[in-house]
Scaffold this active site. Structure first.
Site, PDB file in Angstrom:
ATOM      1  CB  SER A   3      -0.880  -0.032   1.257  1.00 58.64           C
ATOM      2  OG  SER A   3      -1.654   1.140   1.354  1.00 58.64           O
ATOM      3  CE  LYS A  50      -4.751   0.112   0.344  1.00 57.81           C
ATOM      4  NZ  LYS A  50      -5.562  -0.663   1.316  1.00 57.81           N
ATOM      5  CE  LYS A  81      -4.007   3.725   1.756  1.00 64.79           C
ATOM      6  NZ  LYS A  81      -5.301   3.368   2.360  1.00 64.79           N
ATOM      7  CG  ASP A 125     -10.796  -0.334   4.490  1.00 62.57           C
ATOM      8  OD1 ASP A 125     -11.191  -0.678   5.614  1.00 62.57           O
ATOM      9  OD2 ASP A 125      -9.636   0.116   4.313  1.00 62.57           O
ATOM     10  CD  GLU A 144      -9.008  -0.558   0.330  1.00 62.87           C
ATOM     11  OE1 GLU A 144      -8.059  -0.949  -0.393  1.00 62.87           O
ATOM     12  OE2 GLU A 144      -8.958  -0.584   1.559  1.00 62.87           O
ATOM     13  CE  LYS A 175      -7.715  -1.886   6.389  1.00 61.34           C
ATOM     14  NZ  LYS A 175      -7.586  -0.417   6.462  1.00 61.34           N
ATOM     15  CG  ASP A 195      -7.789   2.658   0.116  1.00 69.23           C
ATOM     16  OD1 ASP A 195      -8.924   3.181   0.170  1.00 69.23           O
ATOM     17  OD2 ASP A 195      -7.249   2.101   1.098  1.00 69.23           O
ATOM     18  N   GLY A 203      -4.488  -4.142   5.986  1.00 68.17           N
ATOM     19  CA  GLY A 203      -3.525  -3.883   7.060  1.00 68.17           C
ATOM     20  C   GLY A 203      -3.765  -2.526   7.687  1.00 68.17           C
TER      21      GLY A 203
HETATM   22  O1  OSB Z   1      -7.251   2.136   4.101  1.00 67.34           O
HETATM   23  O2  OSB Z   1      -6.250   0.306   4.057  1.00 67.34           O
HETATM   24  C1  OSB Z   1      -6.347   1.443   4.499  1.00 67.34           C
HETATM   25  C2  OSB Z   1      -3.392   2.139   6.816  1.00 67.34           C
HETATM   26  C3  OSB Z   1      -4.008   2.881   7.786  1.00 67.34           C
HETATM   27  C4  OSB Z   1      -5.349   3.173   7.677  1.00 67.34           C
HETATM   28  C5  OSB Z   1      -6.071   2.720   6.570  1.00 67.34           C
HETATM   29  C6  OSB Z   1      -5.459   1.963   5.600  1.00 67.34           C
HETATM   30  C7  OSB Z   1      -4.090   1.705   5.706  1.00 67.34           C
HETATM   31  C8  OSB Z   1      -3.313   0.971   4.705  1.00 67.34           C
HETATM   32  C9  OSB Z   1      -2.046   0.345   5.192  1.00 67.34           C
HETATM   33  O3  OSB Z   1      -3.599   0.948   3.534  1.00 67.34           O
HETATM   34  C10 OSB Z   1      -1.838  -1.026   4.733  1.00 67.34           C
HETATM   35  C11 OSB Z   1      -0.668  -1.679   5.423  1.00 67.34           C
HETATM   36  O4  OSB Z   1      -0.751  -1.979   6.637  1.00 67.34           O
HETATM   37  O5  OSB Z   1       0.323  -1.912   4.744  1.00 67.34           O
HETATM   38 MG    MG Z   2      -8.489   1.096   2.741  1.00 66.83          MG
END
Ligand code: OSB
Ligand code: MG
Length: 381
Positions: free
Chosen positions: A138, A164, A166, A242, A217, A266, A192, A294
């Site tokens: 991510s 992924k 952001k 999510d 996402e 999660k 995401d 995660g």
């Molecule tokens: O939206 O998936 C998410 C981390 C903190 C809060 C939200 C998200 C995330 C990540 C991190 O995408 C994923 C990781 O732990 O590598």
């Molecule tokens: Mg997410």
């Protein structure tokens, strides 16, 4: 039979190797709540609460979780004989709304403790069927598309099976286009948005369709199931939820309304393993793929996620990056790693987390501790 007689809450501060920016905020040094849960018989296990310092992803924070565990949740478990970890979800749910991450830390800890006591690997106890699980990375929001392309390229070279990206308004289409062009059509890419858009952005978001993302996402708000259904009708790219999926019923609503076609599970967000397994089973029947998200966990939280991700319908790569992606030094050994094919190995021969927790290192990172017992609590700083 479990009988938890001590729960120690511990806050540690651990610096990320680099800040992680998503549409709803930025994390640099993480404040992390770890639990140590001990059975009357002498067994104990570590667990992690994935709530963050600020309520920008879900309403919970590490401080609300601490309060919820001390005041309402831990007293439900302490000193009580439990037939097994599978009853803990309902025990914690009755007349306590929300606080899923606080509940999950205890509930997953109960599974971890049972795994220790029965001398069975956690993945086996949960019904996991695989000994290796694919991982994705991510990538946080970067200052320019070229910066993101560099990161994405390095991730593909390292073996990651899913990239992924952001995104947020003004840092979206151009960033995704740059990465798709640089990496070619064979790489599995997704985006995401962490709830950064509204349905008024539907036309704008539909521009992402041309990049053949494996999913988008959480483009809209957590409660916007109807708007998400409308957006899904207007986009080819499968939507993955999510933040919206807080329990089994929300997953049902998503499926019935057509608000998404994939779920990021999660375990912290849904209140633990029992709820995660129920969502997993529902999705398997409905033909909805799931994957394990995660929360920038330490190696403790990662152990729980890896065990969960070994269930059969976790058919897409999870956000299960190796320890070295996040930390200079993790709190477990061996640290979590990934092989050249982007696979994380699921511990097969050790009960509990399958890794050793470095209690001394944790002690050096600790900023507060509180120990809860059956009848009284004691505070130490
Ligand atoms: O939206 O998936 C998410 C981390 C903190 C809060 C939200 C998200 C995330 C990540 C991190 O995408 C994923 C990781 O732990 O590598
Ligand atoms: Mg997410």
């Amino acid at each position: 039979m479990l009988c938890i007689d001590r729960i120690a809450l511990r806050e540690i501060h651990l610096a990320l190797k680099e800040p992680f920016r998503i549409s709803s905020g930025i994390e640099s040094t993480r404040r992390i709540l770890l639990l140590e849960i001990a059975d009357r018989g002498g067994a104990s296990v570590w667990a992690e609460c994935v709530a963050q310092a600020l309520p920008n992803y879900t309403p919970e924070t590490i401080d609300t979780a601490w309060l919820a565990i001390r005041e309402w949740l831990a007293p439900r478990l302490l000193g009580r004989s439990l037939d097994g970890p599978d009853i803990v979800h309902d025990l914690l749910a009755e007349n306590i709304r929300g606080h899923n991450m606080a509940k999950a830390a205890l509930e997953m800890g109960a599974w971890g403790l049972a795994s220790e006591m029965q001398r069975v690997p956690l993945s086996k106890l949960l019904g996991g069927t695989r000994d290796r699980v694919p991982t994705g990375i991510s990538l946080g929001i970067q200052s320019a598309p070229e910066r993101l392309v560099e990161r994405a390229r390095a991730a593909v070279d390292a073996g990651y099976r899913k990239i992924k990206l952001k995104i947020q308004p003004t840092q979206d289409v151009d960033y995704v286009r740059a990465v798709r062009r640089a990496l070619g059509d064979d790489v599995e890419i997704m985006a995401d948005a962490n709830a950064a858009y509204t349905i008024a952005d539907a036309e704008h978001l539909a521009q992402l369709d041309e990049f053949h993302l494996i999913m988008l996402e959480q483009p809209l708000g957590a409660d916007d199931l109807l708007q998400l259904a409308e957006l899904q009708r207007r986009m080819k790219t499968p939507l993955c939820l999510d933040e919206s999926i807080t329990d089994l019923n929300r997953a049902r609503s998503m499926i019935e309304l057509g608000s998404g076609r994939i779920i990021n599970i999660k375990p912290g967000r849904v209140g633990g393993f029992t709820a995660s397994k129920a969502i997993h089973d529902l999705c398997e029947k409905a033909g909805i793929p799931v994957w394990c998200g995660g929360m920038l966990e330490t190696g403790v939280g990662r152990a729980y996620n890896v065990a969960l991700a070994s269930l059969p319908n976790f058919s897409l790569p999870g956000d299960l990056s190796p320890s070295a992606r996040y930390w200079r030094q993790d709190v477990v050994s061996p640290e979590w790693t990934m092989d050249a094919e982007g696979m994380v190995h699921v511990p097969q021969d050790k009960p509990g987390l399958g890794v050793t927790v470095d209690a001394e290192f944790i002690e050096s990172l600790t900023t507060r501790v509180e120990t809860l017992r059956g009848t009284s609590t004691q505070v130490a700083v």
